[in-house]
Design an enzyme around this catalytic site. Sequence first.
Site, short mmCIF file in Angstrom:
data_model
loop_
_atom_site.label_atom_id
_atom_site.label_comp_id
_atom_site.label_asym_id
_atom_site.label_seq_id
_atom_site.Cartn_x
_atom_site.Cartn_y
_atom_site.Cartn_z
N HIS A 1 -58.38 -8.75 -85.67
CA HIS A 1 -57.22 -8.11 -84.67
C HIS A 1 -57.68 -7.60 -83.55
CE1 HIS A 1 -55.72 -6.87 -89.34
NE2 HIS A 1 -55.23 -8.29 -88.92
N MET B 1 -59.19 -1.53 -91.23
CA MET B 1 -58.10 -0.63 -91.68
C MET B 1 -56.91 -1.62 -92.37
SD MET B 1 -57.36 2.10 -88.87
CE MET B 1 -57.17 1.25 -87.48
N ASP C 1 -54.57 -6.29 -94.80
CA ASP C 1 -54.23 -7.87 -94.37
C ASP C 1 -55.39 -8.51 -94.81
OD1 ASP C 1 -53.21 -9.70 -93.02
OD2 ASP C 1 -54.45 -9.28 -91.33
N SER D 1 -61.15 -6.52 -88.87
CA SER D 1 -60.43 -5.68 -87.92
C SER D 1 -61.43 -4.69 -87.41
CB SER D 1 -58.94 -5.03 -88.66
OG SER D 1 -58.29 -4.20 -87.71
N THR D 2 -61.07 -3.42 -87.60
CA THR D 2 -61.87 -2.36 -87.16
C THR D 2 -63.29 -2.38 -87.36
OG1 THR D 2 -59.69 -0.91 -87.39
CG2 THR D 2 -61.95 0.15 -86.89
#
Length: 373
Positions: free
Chosen positions: A218, A310, A313, A190-191
């Site tokens: 993401h 973050m 998940d 993600s991030t």
Amino acid sequence: MRRVSADRAATPPEDAPRPIRVLVVEDSHLIAWLLRRWIEEEPGLELAGAAKNGEEAPALAAKTRPDVVLLDIEMPVMDGLQALPLILDACPSARVLMVSALTQRNAQMTFEALSRGAADYLAKPEPANGGSSSPRFRDELVAKIKAVAQSTVRSSQRFGDASRLGPDGSIAQLRPFSMVVPRLVTIGSSTGGPNALTNLLTPLRNALHRVPVLITQHMPSVFTAALAERIQEVTGLPAKEGEDGEALRPGHIYLAPGERHMVLAPGDKPTISINDAPPLNFHRPSVDLLFESAAGVYGAGVLAVVLTGMGSDGTSGAKAIVEKGGNVLVQDKCSSVVWGMPAAVLEAGLASAEGPPLRLAETMRMLLQGERL
């Protein structure tokens, strides 16, 4: 009613954390106004200053010493890509968030910015989704500012230790490796994920020809297509968004399309299934759904990696993989932009190795070749 003087009201308690100082670099008057307002309204944030183009930004960054810079991509005089290295030179401690419109060109420029030192990006929503004034955009903006501001350079721990500190300071044990040779690689990020993915996959170009690779990152749809192009460029392996009904091929890399779930469907030849089911724990695409489906199809033959991001998940999906006898690796705190997803997996006792992407790549290479660890 007792009145509090302005001086007293403006003075924070001595033990209050220092606010996160944010510099806004944006040429649109409306968007700049919204960003400034949201920063000023949010507890814990403080507006350090605002510049209307990239040329003004480096001097303002040197003067105001922001913790986070919101940097637009397309601006007159000097665009964000040109301004980025100048800002980082002027204020090396600042974390830069690229703010980009949802276009193919801007997506490619954003990935170039990430490779040049930007911490992460934020996609401006399209007008049909409320535009830049949407509450979702505001919430994501605030969350990312706080997340990247809290990620500082940390002293790395020696790779290969038998234990690690979990997010709460407790000792998180590493699991023994399963010695089943992987038949599938799955990755969740993600991030900060785009840079971590390229750092992880580039050294593995010769080791991945035996197995398919499935990635859930993401990000919006326009960006996932551009990310696939970038991964293909740096690895030399075919990389694309997964398509519904597509059969897996060794040596190919498949990314979940933005805002759609990608899972595996069982069969004589496993295939990709793409669906628009509701977000799982606020995420679509979901790492958990990919990992769980992979465990159901490939069992102990799954090698999973959870990279920077973050939230949590991937944790329940990692549990499903471990229960089937597969291996799970996680990115370490020092190299993560945001140590959320990997930390959750580590704290749950599901990881067999922890480290920066390059070291994880070496561990993956050894596992793919059937070497004992």
